[in-house]
Design a protein around this motif. Structure first.
Motif, short mmCIF file in Angstrom:
data_model
loop_
_atom_site.label_atom_id
_atom_site.label_comp_id
_atom_site.label_asym_id
_atom_site.label_seq_id
_atom_site.Cartn_x
_atom_site.Cartn_y
_atom_site.Cartn_z
N ASN A 252 -3.81 -5.84 21.47
CA ASN A 252 -4.32 -4.94 20.43
C ASN A 252 -3.77 -5.40 19.08
O ASN A 252 -2.61 -5.18 18.75
N GLN A 253 -4.61 -6.04 18.30
CA GLN A 253 -4.16 -6.59 17.01
C GLN A 253 -3.88 -5.51 15.98
O GLN A 253 -3.17 -5.76 15.01
N ASP A 254 -4.40 -4.30 16.18
CA ASP A 254 -4.07 -3.20 15.27
C ASP A 254 -2.60 -2.82 15.40
O ASP A 254 -1.99 -2.34 14.46
N LEU B 14 0.79 -8.12 10.02
CA LEU B 14 0.81 -6.79 10.61
C LEU B 14 0.62 -5.76 9.50
O LEU B 14 1.47 -5.64 8.62
N VAL B 15 -0.50 -5.06 9.55
CA VAL B 15 -0.74 -3.97 8.61
C VAL B 15 -0.28 -2.70 9.30
O VAL B 15 -0.85 -2.29 10.32
N THR B 16 0.79 -2.09 8.79
CA THR B 16 1.34 -0.91 9.45
C THR B 16 0.34 0.24 9.34
O THR B 16 -0.36 0.39 8.33
N ASN B 17 0.28 1.03 10.41
CA ASN B 17 -0.68 2.13 10.42
C ASN B 17 -0.02 3.43 10.87
O ASN B 17 1.16 3.45 11.27
N HIS B 18 -0.77 4.49 10.81
CA HIS B 18 -0.26 5.83 11.09
C HIS B 18 0.32 5.97 12.49
O HIS B 18 1.27 6.73 12.70
N ASN C 116 7.99 8.45 7.02
CA ASN C 116 7.03 7.36 7.24
C ASN C 116 7.67 6.02 7.58
O ASN C 116 7.09 4.96 7.33
N LEU C 117 8.85 6.07 8.20
CA LEU C 117 9.48 4.86 8.70
C LEU C 117 8.67 4.33 9.88
O LEU C 117 8.25 5.09 10.75
N ILE C 118 8.46 3.03 9.91
CA ILE C 118 7.77 2.40 11.03
C ILE C 118 8.79 2.10 12.11
O ILE C 118 9.86 1.54 11.85
N HIS C 119 8.48 2.47 13.35
CA HIS C 119 9.38 2.23 14.47
C HIS C 119 9.58 0.73 14.64
O HIS C 119 8.63 -0.05 14.62
N VAL D 104 10.87 -0.84 7.31
CA VAL D 104 9.45 -1.00 7.01
C VAL D 104 8.84 0.39 7.01
O VAL D 104 9.15 1.21 7.88
N LYS D 105 7.98 0.66 6.03
CA LYS D 105 7.38 1.99 5.92
C LYS D 105 5.87 1.91 6.06
O LYS D 105 5.27 0.83 5.94
#
Length: 162
Positions: free
Chosen positions: A34-36, A53-57, A65-68, A102-103
């Protein structure tokens, strides 16, 4: 039906190999990822990859809004596997550092390079940047197997239950 439609009616008979440049590299691994969630390949060369990598919701870990970090690691792992680019490559170890948060909305650009190749073993160095800030760096140790990892016989004897 027009002549143009007739030409492409039997797509399975087309031989596209004749149209590929000798320098073109085709992705041989992780073709259904899954490239998303794991990033999109921007550039693929032998032993080298650039991945975005475009971070998403779906990646958000908290109210700020911290990215895991698992999504950052997953994209880095995918970049490493694609840099090795063997059908049956598996990760056996990694040594990684998460250097900056990363946010949501950040775009992480990864570069992966195969640095060492010995027999079936490959070591891949991966870095990730958001703009000019290095957010990730890691060394991924991989092994190329003869068969898919789920089809390997890991013991000399088969269990009677199988």
């Amino acid at each position: 039906m027009s002549n143009a439609e007739n030409l492409f009616e039997d797509d399975e008979d087309l031989d596209i190999d004749g149209y590929k440049s000798k320098d073109d590299v085709i992705l041989k691994t992780h073709e259904r990822i899954n490239q998303d969630l794991c990033g999109e390949i921007e550039k693929l060369e032998t032993g080298y990859i650039e991945l975005k990598l475009v971070t998403n919701h779906d990646m958000i870990a908290d109210s700020k809004n911290l990215i895991h970090g698992g999504f950052i690691f997953s994209a880095a792992d995918y970049a490493a596997m694609a840099a090795v680019n063997e059908k049956n490559v598996v990760l056996v170890a990694s040594d990684c550092q998460f250097l900056s948060p990363v946010k949501f909305g950040d775009i992480v650009n990864f570069v992966a390079k195969v640095r060492h190749k010995e027999g079936r073993k490959r070591n891949v160095h991966v870095t990730g940047h958001v703009l000019e800030i290095k957010v990730f760096e890691g060394e991924f140790k991989t092994v190329v197997t003869d068969r898919h990892v789920l089809k390997l016989r890991l013991t000399d004897t088969e269990d009677d239950d199988e």
